[in-house]
Design a protein around this motif. Structure first.
Motif, PDB file in Angstrom:
ATOM      1  N   SER A 243      -3.149 -18.342 -15.411  1.00 45.21           N
ATOM      2  CA  SER A 243      -2.441 -17.432 -14.322  1.00 45.21           C
ATOM      3  C   SER A 243      -1.968 -17.948 -12.974  1.00 45.21           C
ATOM      4  N   LEU A 244      -2.190 -19.262 -12.766  1.00 44.01           N
ATOM      5  CA  LEU A 244      -1.546 -20.137 -11.763  1.00 44.01           C
ATOM      6  C   LEU A 244      -0.371 -20.700 -11.973  1.00 44.01           C
ATOM      7  N   GLN A 245      -0.013 -20.677 -13.374  1.00 44.64           N
ATOM      8  CA  GLN A 245       1.157 -20.768 -13.616  1.00 44.64           C
ATOM      9  C   GLN A 245       1.905 -20.215 -14.037  1.00 44.64           C
ATOM     10  N   ARG A 246       2.447 -20.123 -12.772  1.00 43.10           N
ATOM     11  CA  ARG A 246       3.038 -17.981 -12.617  1.00 43.10           C
ATOM     12  C   ARG A 246       4.490 -17.826 -14.014  1.00 43.10           C
ATOM     13  N   ARG A 248       5.709 -19.738 -16.641  1.00 39.88           N
ATOM     14  CA  ARG A 248       4.778 -20.036 -18.131  1.00 39.88           C
ATOM     15  C   ARG A 248       4.094 -19.220 -18.446  1.00 39.88           C
ATOM     16  N   TYR A 249       3.308 -18.644 -17.428  1.00 40.49           N
ATOM     17  CA  TYR A 249       2.692 -17.622 -17.207  1.00 40.49           C
ATOM     18  C   TYR A 249       3.424 -16.336 -17.680  1.00 40.49           C
ATOM     19  N   ASN A 250       4.300 -16.198 -16.969  1.00 39.84           N
ATOM     20  CA  ASN A 250       5.392 -14.396 -17.035  1.00 39.84           C
ATOM     21  C   ASN A 250       6.346 -14.614 -17.806  1.00 39.84           C
ATOM     22  N   HIS A 251       6.058 -15.816 -18.954  1.00 39.50           N
ATOM     23  CA  HIS A 251       7.005 -16.123 -19.429  1.00 39.50           C
ATOM     24  C   HIS A 251       6.277 -15.919 -20.915  1.00 39.50           C
ATOM     25  N   LEU A 252       5.234 -16.555 -21.296  1.00 38.45           N
ATOM     26  CA  LEU A 252       4.307 -16.059 -22.465  1.00 38.45           C
ATOM     27  C   LEU A 252       3.814 -15.331 -22.723  1.00 38.45           C
ATOM     28  N   MET A 253       3.060 -14.321 -21.401  1.00 39.19           N
ATOM     29  CA  MET A 253       1.643 -13.784 -21.474  1.00 39.19           C
ATOM     30  C   MET A 253       2.957 -12.385 -22.071  1.00 39.19           C
ATOM     31  N   PRO A 254       3.571 -11.861 -21.703  1.00 37.82           N
ATOM     32  CA  PRO A 254       4.361 -10.584 -22.280  1.00 37.82           C
ATOM     33  C   PRO A 254       4.602 -10.156 -23.412  1.00 37.82           C
ATOM     34  N   LEU A 255       4.758 -12.121 -24.591  1.00 35.47           N
ATOM     35  CA  LEU A 255       4.901 -11.806 -25.300  1.00 35.47           C
ATOM     36  C   LEU A 255       2.886 -11.117 -26.339  1.00 35.47           C
TER      37      LEU A 255
END
Length: 289
Positions: A243-246, A248-255
């Motif tokens: 989650s520190l890599q915001r 990438r995290y906000n792009h892929l975790m929604p999937l």
């Protein structure tokens, strides 16, 4: 901007869909007939009503599964239809549309009548029955084709099982006064044409469905979803969940969240796994194509 919470699960839904990138949905007359066939054959659904225009489709489906997977099937079918017709592959339908869950007993009758009156109200024709790409025509006959469910609405409109089609015709001769908000619905919190009590009952039913999963089941489904997304984007699960890599995290975790919602997992159960608030998960889901 949509600010209400979207409901999920089996039920009756109103859909309003436009073309991708402000392009027309239909480029030729024969595509309208193909579209009706597509809507009538989506798995685990029943078509209740529709009105098709060059730039937009409005339709009502009874869905035995969540509307998100139904909409995925519709988009895929329309993309395939376009490719067959024009030998070009492109996204035909916009990802941004309106989906309202419908409290059938309270709103289905007014919804169908308002839909059928739409071409007249929009000035496209002088009378509703003159618009060829509408389910209105099937409500006016005693024996409609099996692929459309007219009975659900006609049973609510008429207390008698006799002459229901004629009763519908007589009602449609009068000015249609229904003015439902088909962009936001009638409920103050949820995207729905529904009463408070009905929404409460639906949420309880959904909770019972979700309770079939144990905490271990949910954790396993979360891990599976993370592995699937990570593999798709050629990264490790550790990188995906960092989650520190915001960005990438906000792009892929929604999937990952979307995949779990497809399995009927509540946002309340997903939030601690994704280490995010439920409100943020809701925003994520709105942005998933």
């Amino acid at each position: 901007m949509q600010t209400k919470i979207t409901l999920h699960g089996a039920g009756v839904y109103y859909f309003s869909v436009t073309g991708a990138k402000d392009q027309p949905v239909f480029q030729s007359v024969f595509e309208f007939d193909y579209a009706v066939k597509i809507l009538a054959e989506i798995a685990q659904t029943r078509l209740l009503a529709y009105v098709l225009e060059e730039q937009r489709m409005q339709f009502v489906l009874r869905c035995e599964r969540d509307w998100t997977s139904v909409m995925d099937d519709i988009q895929t079918a329309f993309d395939t239809m376009h490719e067959r017709c024009w030998h070009k592959r492109r996204q035909l339908l916009s990802d941004q549309g309106v989906v309202l869950m419908v409290d059938e007993q309270a709103f289905l009758t007014d919804l169908v009548m308002q839909l059928h009156d739409w071409p007249k109200r929009s000035g496209l024709v002088a009378s509703a029955e003159l618009w060829p790409w509408s389910s209105d025509q099937y409500y006016r006959i005693d024996n409609p084709p099996a692929w459309i469910d007219t009975e659900s609405m006609l049973n609510l409109l008429s207390h008698s099982r006799r002459n229901r089609a004629q009763h519908y015709i007589d009602v449609m001769k009068q000015p249609v006064t229904a003015t439902l908000d088909l962009d936001h619905g009638s409920h103050p919190v949820y995207q729905a044409l529904a009463r408070d009590r009905w929404v409460d009952q639906h949420m309880k039913k959904e909770a019972l469905t979700q309770s079939a999963y144990s905490n271990d089941d949910i954790r396993r489904l979360f891990d599976d979803a993370c592995q699937l997304v990570a593999r798709q984007f050629d990264i490790t699960v550790t990188e995906l969940c960092d989650s520190l890599q915001r960005r990438r995290y906000n792009h892929l975790m929604p999937l990952v969240v979307w995949l779990l919602r497809e399995r009927g997992i509540s946002l309340e159960a997903i939030a601690p796994l994704a280490e995010e608030e439920e409100d943020r998960l809701q925003l994520w889901l709105r942005g998933v194509p």
